[in-house]
Motif scaffolding. Structure first.
Motif, PDB file in Angstrom:
ATOM      1  N   ASN A 119       0.833  -1.201   0.000  1.00  0.00           N
ATOM      2  CA  ASN A 119       0.000   0.000   0.000  1.00  0.00           C
ATOM      3  C   ASN A 119       0.868   1.251   0.000  1.00  0.00           C
ATOM      4  OD1 ASN A 119      -2.170  -1.674   0.110  1.00  0.00           O
ATOM      5  ND2 ASN A 119      -2.807  -1.103   2.193  1.00  0.00           N
ATOM      6  N   GLN A 146      -3.407   4.314   1.951  1.00  0.00           N
ATOM      7  CA  GLN A 146      -3.697   4.469   3.378  1.00  0.00           C
ATOM      8  C   GLN A 146      -3.372   5.892   3.807  1.00  0.00           C
ATOM      9  OE1 GLN A 146      -1.920   1.507   5.929  1.00  0.00           O
ATOM     10  NE2 GLN A 146      -1.911   2.883   7.704  1.00  0.00           N
ATOM     11  N   ASP A 188      -3.227   8.484   7.034  1.00  0.00           N
ATOM     12  CA  ASP A 188      -3.195   8.570   8.497  1.00  0.00           C
ATOM     13  C   ASP A 188      -2.896   9.998   8.922  1.00  0.00           C
ATOM     14  OD1 ASP A 188      -3.529   5.775   8.731  1.00  0.00           O
ATOM     15  OD2 ASP A 188      -1.358   5.455   8.579  1.00  0.00           O
ATOM     16  N   ARG A 195       1.308   4.812   1.517  1.00  0.00           N
ATOM     17  CA  ARG A 195       0.872   5.395   2.793  1.00  0.00           C
ATOM     18  C   ARG A 195       1.139   6.897   2.817  1.00  0.00           C
ATOM     19  NH1 ARG A 195       2.791   1.909   7.802  1.00  0.00           N
ATOM     20  NH2 ARG A 195       0.932   2.914   8.677  1.00  0.00           N
ATOM     21  N   ASN A 244       7.577   4.882   7.940  1.00  0.00           N
ATOM     22  CA  ASN A 244       6.604   3.957   7.355  1.00  0.00           C
ATOM     23  C   ASN A 244       5.803   4.563   6.212  1.00  0.00           C
ATOM     24  OD1 ASN A 244       7.278   2.062   9.364  1.00  0.00           O
ATOM     25  ND2 ASN A 244       5.761   2.915  10.782  1.00  0.00           N
ATOM     26  N   TYR A 245       6.114   5.802   5.840  1.00  0.00           N
ATOM     27  CA  TYR A 245       5.252   6.526   4.902  1.00  0.00           C
ATOM     28  C   TYR A 245       5.965   6.907   3.603  1.00  0.00           C
ATOM     29  CZ  TYR A 245       1.832   6.611   8.598  1.00  0.00           C
ATOM     30  OH  TYR A 245       0.938   6.225   9.564  1.00  0.00           O
TER      31      TYR A 245
END
Length: 336
Positions: free
Chosen positions: A8, A36, A38, A10, A51-52
């Motif tokens: 995915n 995704q 967030d 992110r 993580n992005y």
């Protein structure tokens, strides 16, 4: 992982402020589970930024140390135009692109221009004093003033300045404007091609800002903030303004020198100050500068309208989809 085995994509929105930015982006991407989105609190971002793929900074400062943790990041962008909080050199060194969303195409510039007029009218009609009169059941007081017949100096004639000049013209004002580079070689030249610059009665360069301040009843700061423009509205600038002149800032708080503004209000030289941005944000509601009845402060909402925020959510969403599919990114303007 999505069905085709591809991870995915992110998207990180930094911090709780400007909540419509991530809410509208989530809505736009609702039918795309491979993206995704967030929104994280500031204190958790250093541990999770790695993580992005995309970071929408909003009001957070991205230092070189923080950028070094963004090992997966492909793009750092703003939900708007201001990138002064991003260490662009560090991002470049780590192979990360940095971009803004041009204000002209999203309606952001138009939204900010309308807010500037709202603040100007609020100062002229003495908004704070009117509220006091309502509470005290007083009628016919205070005596305000009109925008009609005033001279307005647009300090920084970019996209917002252009939209502001267009909207000011029907009010019957004289418009002065400065920017560092005009379309013609002569900043004083009159253009004959029906351009947006025809909305301006007198054009000048940065060297003319003090002279234009002397001529104006209202100064509206629309500058981009960078190392060259920070603190432009300082003691010298304010002292060059007409006594009783109004100062409006819809750009960035750091463009104004706090001490100079405070002293200008205290001495009565400034007739009023209206700001949609402040020196620190969120601004302290107990700050001494807010004790003056001729100060208006709004919570950085000039560009926060249904129209502009929906448009920018589409840009962010489309960029995320394009990045995921390996297509060129559109709708953004790179800063590196």
């Amino acid at each position: 992982m999505c069905e085709d085995g591809k991870a995915n994509t992110r998207v990180l929105f930094c911090g709780p402020h400007f909540p419509a930015s991530h809410n509208y982006t989530k809505e736009y991407l609702h039918n795309y589970p491979l993206i995704q989105v967030d929104d994280l609190p500031f204190d958790s971002i250093p541990d999770l930024i790695g993580n992005y793929d995309i970071c929408v900074v909003k009001s957070m400062r991205l230092s070189s140390d923080l950028i070094a943790r963004a090992t997966r990041m492909k793009l750092i962008m703003q939900y708007g135009v201001g990138l002064e909080g991003v260490d662009i050199t560090a991002a470049t060194n780590h192979g990360i692109k940095v971009a803004r969303i041009p204000s002209k195409v999203t309606g952001n510039a138009a939204s900010c221009a309308e807010m500037a007029i709202y603040i100007m009218l609020g100062l002229l009609r003495k908004q704070n004093e009117m509220q006091c009169s309502v509470r005290l059941k007083k009628l016919g007081d205070p005596v305000g003033d009109t925008l009609f017949g005033k001279t307005v100096f647009i300090l920084g004639y970019g996209n917002i300045g252009i939209e502001l000049a267009k909207r000011l013209r029907p009010f019957g004002v004289k418009i002065l404007a400065t920017k560092r580079n005009w379309a013609s070689n002569d900043p004083k030249a009159t253009l004959e091609n029906g351009t947006q610059e025809d909305s301006v009665d007198e054009k000048g360069s940065h060297e003319d800002i003090y002279e234009f301040a002397k001529k104006s009843d209202i100064v509206v700061c629309c500058l981009t903030m960078n190392s060259q423009t920070v603190g432009t509205v300082n003691e010298n600038f304010i002292s060059s303004m007409r006594k009783g002149g109004l100062l409006v800032n819809i750009a960035r708080g750091g463009l104004l020198d706090y001490k100079a503004v405070y002293e200008g209000l205290e001495s009565g030289h400034l007739g009023g100050v209206g700001m949609d941005v402040a020196w620190t944000e969120p601004f302290d509601p107990n700050d001494p500068i807010l004790k003056f009845p001729n100060v208006l402060l709004t919570p950085h909402v000039a560009g926060v309208t249904e129209s502009s925020y929906r448009s920018m959510a589409k840009v962010v969403g489309d960029v995320a989809l394009q990045l995921h599919s390996g297509k060129p990114l559109t709708g953004i303007e790179y800063a590196n």
